[in-house]
Scaffold this active site. Structure first.
Site, PDB file in Angstrom:
ATOM      1  N   TYR A 148     106.958  46.189  37.968  1.00 31.26           N
ATOM      2  CA  TYR A 148     107.720  47.425  38.211  1.00 31.26           C
ATOM      3  C   TYR A 148     107.816  48.210  36.916  1.00 31.26           C
ATOM      4  O   TYR A 148     107.757  47.652  35.829  1.00 31.26           O
ATOM      5  CB  TYR A 148     109.082  47.173  38.862  1.00 31.26           C
ATOM      6  CG  TYR A 148     110.054  46.227  38.197  1.00 31.26           C
ATOM      7  CD1 TYR A 148     110.708  46.569  37.022  1.00 31.26           C
ATOM      8  CD2 TYR A 148     110.377  45.007  38.787  1.00 31.26           C
ATOM      9  CE1 TYR A 148     111.632  45.725  36.439  1.00 31.26           C
ATOM     10  CE2 TYR A 148     111.298  44.148  38.216  1.00 31.26           C
ATOM     11  CZ  TYR A 148     111.923  44.514  37.036  1.00 31.26           C
ATOM     12  OH  TYR A 148     112.847  43.675  36.462  1.00 31.26           O
ATOM     13  N   CYS A 149     107.896  49.520  37.059  1.00 27.98           N
ATOM     14  CA  CYS A 149     107.927  50.453  35.911  1.00 27.98           C
ATOM     15  C   CYS A 149     106.820  50.132  34.899  1.00 27.98           C
ATOM     16  O   CYS A 149     107.094  49.880  33.721  1.00 27.98           O
ATOM     17  CB  CYS A 149     109.302  50.414  35.237  1.00 27.98           C
ATOM     18  SG  CYS A 149     109.601  51.839  34.158  1.00 27.98           S
ATOM     19  N   PRO A 150     105.539  50.128  35.338  1.00 24.17           N
ATOM     20  CA  PRO A 150     104.458  49.781  34.417  1.00 24.17           C
ATOM     21  C   PRO A 150     104.257  50.855  33.346  1.00 24.17           C
ATOM     22  O   PRO A 150     104.493  52.036  33.583  1.00 24.17           O
ATOM     23  CB  PRO A 150     103.230  49.685  35.334  1.00 24.17           C
ATOM     24  CG  PRO A 150     103.562  50.565  36.499  1.00 24.17           C
ATOM     25  CD  PRO A 150     105.053  50.516  36.671  1.00 24.17           C
ATOM     26  N   LYS A 161     104.908  39.879  32.561  1.00 23.24           N
ATOM     27  CA  LYS A 161     105.778  40.841  31.867  1.00 23.24           C
ATOM     28  C   LYS A 161     107.233  40.384  31.886  1.00 23.24           C
ATOM     29  O   LYS A 161     107.744  39.933  32.908  1.00 23.24           O
ATOM     30  CB  LYS A 161     105.645  42.205  32.561  1.00 23.24           C
ATOM     31  CG  LYS A 161     106.613  43.284  32.104  1.00 23.24           C
ATOM     32  CD  LYS A 161     106.266  44.594  32.768  1.00 23.24           C
ATOM     33  CE  LYS A 161     107.359  45.633  32.637  1.00 23.24           C
ATOM     34  NZ  LYS A 161     106.979  46.916  33.244  1.00 23.24           N
TER      35      LYS A 161
END
Length: 279
Positions: A148-150, A161
């Site tokens: 999420y939110c790369p 991550k």
């Protein structure tokens, strides 16, 4: 990388620790705080400031997330899972905050030369590497697809991550902000965001490309190091690492001037949030 190191080396670092006291405050408080600190540090009325913060179950959306075609259904789902939802004023997409996620904001004054955007990211990356150097695992900064939110400064170990970095610039102040998944399940947090996107989009084509979440590409530091880390352990590591770079490191609070600035910035983020979410 020397430039990033120079950025961390400040004559004074004031530390405002809200990792315990801020847990039950609305997360909009934190975005108002960082805007306030950008303004005071940027104008030179306050020294470089580091702020640590933790919030109870909150999903922080990016502006693009508010354009999802079935957003209301996604918001209802998150609410039913026991999460508050806010929209932040810096870039990026949806992230999860909970009591196992430590956020760190480093607020620098932007001098005449200015701070190149990558330099701010590199400074945070270097600090995190220093904090966890004893674990002898390579911390990489590159985009982790499926997270999420790369972004290009996702921090990961072995392709999983555990942190994302963003920046906010205001009035000659630069806030470099990171969320660190300290403990708990990284994949469960990712799965929550995946379900939010799936309910909010329903497979419709959208102009903006939202991430296709793959929960297995995300993990917490406790999972990655196979160690029982707490937010307070990580706080201690952070203070030790920053202390190496500071002429003087001290605990502080907002000054009287900053407190009145905060009222205005907090009001602004709250108002904007209500307008954007319309609820």
């Amino acid at each position: 990388m020397n430039l990033a190191q120079d950025l961390l080396q400040q004559d004074e670092w004031r530390v405002i620790d809200q990792s315990v006291g801020g847990i039950h405050l609305n997360a909009l408080h934190s975005f108002g705080m960082d805007d306030t600190l950008c303004a005071s540090v940027g104008t030179g009325t306050a020294p470089a400031t580091a702020r640590t913060w933790v919030h109870h179950n909150t999903i922080v959306l990016g502006i693009q997330d508010t354009r999802l075609p079935y957003l209301e259904e996604g918001l209802d789902f998150l609410k039913n899972q026991g999460y508050e939802v806010i929209v932040r004023n810096s870039g990026g997409l949806a992230v999860v905050l909970d009591e196992g996620v430590l956020n760190i904001s480093l607020i620098f004054p932007e001098n005449e030369k200015g701070i190149d955007i990558n330099r701010g990211y590199d400074a945070m990356w270097m600090l995190i590497k220093e904090m966890f150097s004893e674990f002898d695992k390579k911390i990489e900064a590159r985009e982790i697809v499926g997270s999420y939110c790369p972004g290009s400064y996702d921090l990961s170990i072995g392709g999983q991550k555990f942190a994302g970095i963003s920046q906010r610039r205001l009035r000659n102040g630069v806030a470099v902000q990171i969320y660190l998944c300290v403990n708990g399940s990284g994949s469960e947090r990712a799965d929550l965001i995946g379900k939010f996107y799936s309910l909010s989009r329903k497979g419709e084509q959208t102009k903006f490309q939202y991430p296709e979440i793959q929960p297995e590409v995300m993990a917490s530091l406790s999972e990655l190091f196979n160690a029982d880390l707490t937010v307070q352990d990580v706080m201690l590591r952070f203070l030790k690492a920053l202390n190496k770079k500071a002429g003087r490191l001290y605990a502080g609070q907002l000054t009287i001037e900053e407190a009145s600035l905060f009222e205005a910035y907090f009001h602004r983020v709250t108002e904007r949030n209500e307008k954007v979410l319309g609820r």
